[in-house]
Design an enzyme around this catalytic site. Structure first.
Site, mmCIF file in Angstrom:
data_model
loop_
_atom_site.group_PDB
_atom_site.id
_atom_site.type_symbol
_atom_site.label_atom_id
_atom_site.label_comp_id
_atom_site.label_asym_id
_atom_site.label_seq_id
_atom_site.Cartn_x
_atom_site.Cartn_y
_atom_site.Cartn_z
ATOM 1 N N GLU A 1 0.889 -1.172 0.000
ATOM 2 C CA GLU A 1 0.000 0.000 0.000
ATOM 3 C C GLU A 1 0.915 1.208 0.000
ATOM 4 O O GLU A 1 1.504 1.542 1.021
ATOM 5 C CB GLU A 1 -0.881 -0.069 1.244
ATOM 6 C CG GLU A 1 -2.204 0.634 1.053
ATOM 7 C CD GLU A 1 -2.087 2.123 1.289
ATOM 8 O OE1 GLU A 1 -1.849 2.853 0.301
ATOM 9 O OE2 GLU A 1 -2.218 2.552 2.423
ATOM 10 N N CYS B 1 -1.882 9.027 2.180
ATOM 11 C CA CYS B 1 -1.771 8.494 0.815
ATOM 12 C C CYS B 1 -3.030 8.816 0.022
ATOM 13 O O CYS B 1 -2.969 9.055 -1.176
ATOM 14 C CB CYS B 1 -1.510 6.995 0.849
ATOM 15 S SG CYS B 1 -2.600 6.098 1.958
HETATM 16 P P1 NAP Z 1 8.927 5.034 4.188
HETATM 17 O O1 NAP Z 1 10.357 5.379 4.171
HETATM 18 O O2 NAP Z 1 8.407 4.207 3.086
HETATM 19 O O3 NAP Z 1 8.564 4.317 5.589
HETATM 20 C C1 NAP Z 1 7.517 3.368 5.755
HETATM 21 C C2 NAP Z 1 8.018 2.144 6.505
HETATM 22 O O4 NAP Z 1 8.936 1.397 5.685
HETATM 23 C C3 NAP Z 1 8.794 2.496 7.770
HETATM 24 O O5 NAP Z 1 8.554 1.504 8.744
HETATM 25 C C4 NAP Z 1 10.243 2.461 7.295
HETATM 26 O O6 NAP Z 1 11.140 2.245 8.329
HETATM 27 C C5 NAP Z 1 10.192 1.282 6.328
HETATM 28 N N1 NAP Z 1 11.221 1.297 5.288
HETATM 29 C C6 NAP Z 1 11.662 2.361 4.591
HETATM 30 N N2 NAP Z 1 12.571 1.966 3.685
HETATM 31 C C7 NAP Z 1 12.727 0.640 3.801
HETATM 32 C C8 NAP Z 1 13.539 -0.332 3.145
HETATM 33 N N3 NAP Z 1 14.374 -0.011 2.160
HETATM 34 N N4 NAP Z 1 13.446 -1.601 3.560
HETATM 35 C C9 NAP Z 1 12.608 -1.957 4.545
HETATM 36 N N5 NAP Z 1 11.816 -1.087 5.198
HETATM 37 C C10 NAP Z 1 11.858 0.204 4.829
HETATM 38 O O7 NAP Z 1 8.100 6.370 4.293
HETATM 39 P P2 NAP Z 1 8.604 7.719 4.986
HETATM 40 O O8 NAP Z 1 10.045 8.017 4.857
HETATM 41 O O9 NAP Z 1 8.079 7.708 6.360
HETATM 42 O O10 NAP Z 1 7.864 8.764 4.067
HETATM 43 C C11 NAP Z 1 8.395 9.083 2.789
HETATM 44 C C12 NAP Z 1 7.322 9.091 1.750
HETATM 45 O O11 NAP Z 1 6.580 7.863 1.752
HETATM 46 C C13 NAP Z 1 6.235 10.142 1.978
HETATM 47 O O12 NAP Z 1 6.630 11.401 1.540
HETATM 48 C C14 NAP Z 1 5.115 9.544 1.166
HETATM 49 O O13 NAP Z 1 5.337 9.785 -0.179
HETATM 50 C C15 NAP Z 1 5.242 8.074 1.415
HETATM 51 N N6 NAP Z 1 4.363 7.567 2.464
HETATM 52 C C16 NAP Z 1 3.190 6.975 2.099
HETATM 53 C C17 NAP Z 1 2.350 6.452 3.049
HETATM 54 C C18 NAP Z 1 1.069 5.812 2.712
HETATM 55 O O14 NAP Z 1 0.223 5.662 3.575
HETATM 56 N N7 NAP Z 1 0.873 5.406 1.476
HETATM 57 C C19 NAP Z 1 2.726 6.533 4.388
HETATM 58 C C20 NAP Z 1 3.940 7.123 4.741
HETATM 59 C C21 NAP Z 1 4.744 7.617 3.749
HETATM 60 P P3 NAP Z 1 11.972 3.483 8.975
HETATM 61 O O15 NAP Z 1 10.964 4.430 9.542
HETATM 62 O O16 NAP Z 1 12.803 2.818 10.019
HETATM 63 O O17 NAP Z 1 12.761 4.086 7.861
#
Ligand code: NAP
Length: 455
Positions: free
Chosen positions: A228, A262
């Protein structure tokens, strides 16, 4: 290594936790699998008892949970209370409906008996984001646990207190020990969890880069994933729209969760005939949205969750303006500590600008002009994302036709803002991910759909 939450309203540290070692994590997965081997044999009625109790706890302690969310990621407290209550609704919904959704289905064949049955898979890893720190977890866990699976949660690193509180809800509700566990780890440690042979599947809510990394790892190991990811939801404002309704719906859609959802509305595609009047009303509504202390009950927009994400938003605004967009409201970072960003409106946004091509995760609305319905639909679909969308029109049949047949996304709302609902499937297409959460579709994602043939 440690994991620390920082209050985005003022930049002060909230709490610090030690990161678990890989041995500790492997031990938790082993324990979760042992718990699964008992839990899988519990009846739906027996599983429903602690699930309903979890709902009670969520309702009773909603204010405490909301204050925790406010401290860790800046969610306005009234939104946090609503979020905890929504989690309770999902727990009750799956407690009440799991038996029906996963009942054996008899199929007439030339066997003596043949049917389809739905067995749980085992331990499912949930990698979750900070933006709805309770809801994202419960919307996976309520159906997942009712189906008979066990779960391990790797929550976002900026909401570790929420992760611990959620584990505690399940413990206090009376779930068997280890059926639901939190892993206090950073993203670099996720691959090793996916590699654990007793982890059977992975669900991620988060960004595209995280989705690609997790799907690639799970794919190598042939483990199922549900993803998602982000969205850039379009709202079509047609020439026959009630512009009061349009301004209300579009404002609600854009500022939900301080713009960090999102399924927030991001691109407002407005037919030229009503563009000026819509801009006037929409800017007035956005300007009236109150930004302030997330602990204040009247606040509608809190701080952004992290300064790095707020800075990304500013980069998207600046680059869009440099490419010809015009700023009608906001558009710059206020002075002072914390990750604040005001309600902002850009217009004359077009493909090729970050405000159109990328996900804007904050309260920045992009108005995109369109000649007519046909061009509006083309622009709506000219995105790598396909999560949600809206159509604003007085002609309900026209809205229904555009929603059902023309918009490429997982859901479309006519004359209302997109939201998730436990009774309806939720998920995206294209780079918004795959698989579905919620409803009967969601609970069937992490089960073995098994054919049984008796000759
Ligand atoms: P994110 O980096 O995708 O974080 C979401 C989850 O995935 C966190 O638990 C994060 O852990 C983990 N994660 C990140 N990179 C990973 C990897 N390479 N391998 C395994 N796990 C990984 O999101 P964010 O930095 O919080 O936000 C960045 C962007 O993501 C936002 O600007 C938005 O575009 C998008 N976003 C979308 C949603 C949604 O509901 N669709 C929600 C949040 C963010 P860590 O926190 O430890 O890095």
């Amino acid at each position: 290594m440690s994991i620390q939450s920082i209050n985005p309203a003022n930049g002060e540290a909230v709490a610090t936790y030690d990161e678990m070692t890989s041995q500790h994590v492997a031990g938790i997965v082993n324990s979760a699998h042992a718990a699964f081997n008992e839990w899988r044999h519990a009846s739906y009625a027996d599983r429903a008892v602690p699930m309903r109790k979890a709902a009670e706890i969520l309702r009773k302690d909603a204010r405490d949970f909301a204050q925790l969310m406010a401290r860790e990621m800046g969610k306005p407290v009234r939104d946090g209370i609503a979020e905890a209550n929504k989690c309770a609704v999902a727990c009750d919904y799956f407690a009440g409906n799991a038996a029906k959704f996963l009942a054996r289905e008899a199929v007439a064949t030339d066997a003596r008996t043949s049917f389809v049955t739905f067995n749980p898979l085992g331990v499912v890893l949930a990698v979750m984001p900070w933006n709805f720190p309770f809801w994202q977890v419960f919307r996976f866990a309520a159906p997942g646990l009712m189906a008979g699976n066990a779960a391990v949660l790797k929550h976002a690193s900026n909401v570790p207190g929420c992760a611990i509180a959620i584990e505690d809800v399940f413990r206090r509700a009376g779930f068997p020990e280890n059926v639901f566990r939190t892993l206090m780890i950073g993203s670099k440690a996720v691959d090793a969890v996916i590699e654990h042979p007793l982890v059977r599947a992975v669900t991620l809510t988060g960004s595209g880069p995280a989705g690609r990394a997790i799907a690639a790892k799970a794919g190598q190991l042939l483990k199922k994933t549900v993803l998602e990811l982000g969205g850039s939801d379009p709202y079509l404002v047609l020439e026959d729209a009630d512009l009061g309704v349009a301004a209300d719906v579009c404002t609600k859609a854009r500022i939900v969760n301080s713009g960090q959802s999102c399924i927030a509305g991001k691109r407002f595609i407005v037919v030229e005939a009503v563009r000026e009047e819509f801009e006037r009303r929409f800017v007035a509504r956005m300007a009236a949205s109150k930004m302030g202390d997330p602990l204040d009950e009247s606040t509608q927009i809190g701080p952004q969750a992290r300064t790095d994400l707020r800075d990304t938003l500013q980069r998207q605004v600046d680059q869009s303006l440099a490419k010809g967009a015009r700023c009608l409201l906001g558009g710059s970072i206020p002075d002072g500590p914390g990750a604040w960003y005001p309600a902002s409106v850009l217009t004359d946004v077009r493909p090729g600008m970050p405000a159109f091509d990328e996900e804007t995760f904050g309260p920045v609305a992009a108005i995109v002009p369109a000649r007519d319905e046909a061009e509006a639909v083309t622009l709506a679909n000219a995105s790598v994302f396909g999560l949600g969308g809206g159509v604003i029109t007085r002609d309900v049949a026209r809205g229904e036709r555009i929603a059902a047949d023309l918009i490429e996304s997982g859901c479309v709302f006519v004359n209302d803002a997109v939201r998730s609902d436990a009774r309806l499937p939720f998920g995206g297409i294209k780079e918004s991910g795959y698989g579905r959460e919620l409803a009967s579709f969601g609970i069937r994602e992490f089960v073995n759909i098994k054919t049984v043939w008796v000759a």
